[in-house]
Design a protein around this motif. Structure first.
Motif, mmCIF file in Angstrom:
data_model
loop_
_atom_site.group_PDB
_atom_site.id
_atom_site.type_symbol
_atom_site.label_atom_id
_atom_site.label_comp_id
_atom_site.label_asym_id
_atom_site.label_seq_id
_atom_site.Cartn_x
_atom_site.Cartn_y
_atom_site.Cartn_z
ATOM 1 N N GLU A 1 0.717 -1.175 0.121
ATOM 2 C CA GLU A 1 0.024 0.019 0.099
ATOM 3 C C GLU A 1 1.018 1.169 -0.044
ATOM 4 O O GLU A 1 0.488 2.119 -0.825
ATOM 5 N N ALA A 2 1.921 1.265 0.886
ATOM 6 C CA ALA A 2 2.638 2.538 0.998
ATOM 7 C C ALA A 2 3.418 2.655 -0.148
ATOM 8 O O ALA A 2 3.657 3.818 -0.708
ATOM 9 N N CYS A 3 3.958 1.473 -0.905
ATOM 10 C CA CYS A 3 4.728 1.630 -2.144
ATOM 11 C C CYS A 3 3.997 2.075 -3.367
ATOM 12 O O CYS A 3 4.453 2.945 -4.202
ATOM 13 N N VAL B 1 6.093 -3.269 -6.255
ATOM 14 C CA VAL B 1 6.611 -4.203 -5.423
ATOM 15 C C VAL B 1 5.506 -5.682 -5.535
ATOM 16 O O VAL B 1 4.390 -5.324 -6.156
ATOM 17 N N GLY B 2 6.065 -6.618 -5.355
ATOM 18 C CA GLY B 2 5.051 -7.974 -5.221
ATOM 19 C C GLY B 2 5.171 -8.549 -3.965
ATOM 20 O O GLY B 2 6.033 -9.302 -3.642
ATOM 21 N N PRO B 3 3.928 -8.429 -3.304
ATOM 22 C CA PRO B 3 3.708 -9.462 -1.989
ATOM 23 C C PRO B 3 3.836 -10.790 -2.369
ATOM 24 O O PRO B 3 3.403 -11.189 -3.394
ATOM 25 N N ILE B 4 4.441 -11.882 -1.679
ATOM 26 C CA ILE B 4 4.558 -13.106 -2.096
ATOM 27 C C ILE B 4 3.059 -13.930 -1.503
ATOM 28 O O ILE B 4 3.033 -14.033 -0.203
ATOM 29 N N LEU B 5 2.433 -14.103 -2.302
ATOM 30 C CA LEU B 5 1.307 -14.517 -2.105
ATOM 31 C C LEU B 5 1.071 -16.345 -2.061
ATOM 32 O O LEU B 5 1.663 -16.801 -3.032
#
Ligand code: CAO
Length: 474
Positions: free
Chosen positions: A373-375, A382-386
């Motif tokens: 969210e911040a980025c 960015v890519g969260p590792i889901l």
């Protein structure tokens, strides 16, 4: 006199062409066509004008993963996919990794939606006759047997082409023509021979295979595109052709950037790899990149809040040059924006490890979603590792039909991946996979025109009967 004759013959030779053009214009006008020969744009609402491949008939002789991926896509685009399976056994994946006793495995159900299943023994005389009728009826035969298996059944290209010159014969094989063409190949073999494994993993560890099924599903995708292109060409030529997607070639196509790097090595070190910054010399082949980004922008996977207990509390962070300033502000290092030691991509290259460690100090104070969210608020990709659990529960993927819940008579409700390709006028609906031989009778009678009496004879002949039943009857 000769001049006059030449003029006359020229005028005569123009006539048939002129007549044909005029005829085409008349036919086109009759069909409501516009200048480019296409029909008038449909007035039906989008999504209600049939499906993209409606009317295309596929003889699906595929098994395991690569071929079924291809034919499942074609089925989602509206083709009538008739899957031939061995009586009593079927596609081997029906019984692989079984989770619910007595039900087809998820391996099978998730690769065979929207198809019809007919059981036919392709080595039985009557079975061959049935398949020949199907060849005459269908537009495309898709297969991914071991090299030579289709020929051994008697269905050589020449024989198929003679039965139906319009038929497209599409195959997945492990390798293209060459020293390995006779080899059987599975997913990880292709990942290794297509250049993926040697470039995946960490520099100080062994080669790694990836979770994405680039050898099987990736090649199935390639084959589907080849089939659609061959169907399009057939509109002009009227004839079928062979389409081959070799798994080694498919994987290599997906590893294109690694062959790019192989050639760049001749001209100096690959500066975007962290090994460059760490002063580790390069060898003569594209190295394993760890989590380095494949493009020119340095990136790495960083820990987020909770990483000590959650194996997926990580995020992929890219220090893209245009957003260096907001990165510095976010992580609390505003002086790095102007400090010559950090301000330019070139100055940062030797210090990437230290820079990512500093960014990680910041990311570990937040969850991966807070970091995202911040980025994203300041355009930093960015890519969260889901995890698969998070993906399965993601409501937005459910809404788009990318993750679908399907009901199955033997196993109940299960989740699957729907058609990842969305078309506004050809909307995919996901129908459960067929039970083994569920449509045998209807295909033999409604599609191939066998009479009730002939159907009864076929049943007695053993051509569609499981081996053990044949033996019991003998
Ligand atoms: N009736 C009668 N016989 C049938 C049949 C039917 N309906 N359907 C298949 N068979 C027979 C074949 O004719 C073949 O018999 P022969 O060996 O006597 O010719 C036999 O079943 C086995 O077929 P196969 O060799 O293709 O299967 P396999 O399990 O031994 O090998 C695989 C599997 C995948 C390694 C091999 O098919 C292959 O290399 N395919 C091409 C590459 C590919 O697609 N790999 C990806 C698979 S997904 O990981």
């Amino acid at each position: 006199m000769a001049k006059k004759a030449a003029k006359k013959s020229k005028a005569k030779s123009k006539k048939p062409a002129k007549r044909a053009a005029k005829k085409m214009r008349v036919v086109a006008r009759k069909n409501g066509a516009n200048g480019n020969g296409l029909p008038k744009p449909s007035a039906r609402p989008y999504g209600q004008a049939g499906k993209a491949l409606e009317g295309v008939k596929i003889l699906d002789f595929t098994h395991v993963q690569s071929g079924p991926t291809c034919t499942q896509l074609l089925a989602w685009f509206g083709a009538d996919v008739i899957k031939i399976e061995r009586p009593g056994v079927g596609d081997i994946t029906r019984g692989q990794l079984v989770d619910v006793k007595g039900a087809d495995s998820l391996y099978f159900t998730m690769l065979n939606h929207n198809k019809r299943s007919i059981t036919v023994d392709s080595k039985h005389k009557k079975g061959k006759e049935i398949i020949e009728r199907l060849i005459k009826h269908c537009d495309v035969l898709v297969e991914n047997f071991a090299p030579g298996a289709l020929d051994r059944m008697g269905f050589t290209w020449e024989h198929i082409h003679k039965l139906n010159p319009r038929m497209i014969v599409a195959s997945v094989k492990g390798f293209g023509p060459g020293p390995y063409e006779d080899c059987k190949v599975y997913e990880n073999v292709a990942q290794c021979t297509g250049g993926s494994a040697s470039t995946t993993g960490f520099r100080d560890g062994p080669p790694l295979v990836t979770g994405a099924q680039i050898g099987d599903s990736g090649t199935g995708l390639h084959l589907a595109l080849g089939i659609v292109a061959a169907l399009y060409q057939r509109n002009r030529t009227g004839r079928g052709q062979k389409v081959l997607a070799a798994m080694q070639d498919g994987v290599l196509n997906l590893c294109r950037v690694k062959l790019r790097d192989q050639q760049r090595l001749k001209h100096g070190p690959l500066t975007e790899f962290s090994q460059y910054g760490e002063g580790v010399p390069f060898g003569d082949a594209t190295p394993r990149a760890g989590n380095d980004s494949g493009g020119g922008q340095p990136g790495w996977i960083l820990k987020c809040k909770g990483w000590e207990t959650d194996p997926n509390a990580y995020i992929y962070f890219i220090t893209q040059a245009p957003v260096w300033s907001p990165i510095c502000d976010l992580i609390g290092e505003p002086t790095w924006k102007t400090d010559p030691e950090y301000a330019t991509p070139k100055a940062r290259l030797p210090k990437l490890k230290q820079i990512f460690a500093r960014i990680e100090d910041w990311t570990t104070t937040k969850t991966k979603f807070e970091v995202m969210e911040a980025c994203n608020a300041v355009d930093i990709p960015v890519g969260p590792i889901l995890s698969m659990k998070e993906i399965a529960e993601d409501q937005s993927l459910r809404k788009t039909g990318t993750v679908v819940e399907v009901d199955h008579p033997k196993r109940g409700k299960y989740l699957t991946v729907g058609n990842p390709i969305k078309m506004s006028d050809s909307i995919s609906d996901v129908k459960r996979s067929p039970l083994l031989g569920e449509h045998t009778d209807e295909i033999l009678t409604d599609v191939l025109g066998y009479s009730k009496k002939e159907l009864a004879d076929i049943k007695l002949s053993g051509a569609i009967t499981p081996e053990e039943k044949k033996q019991a009857a003998a």
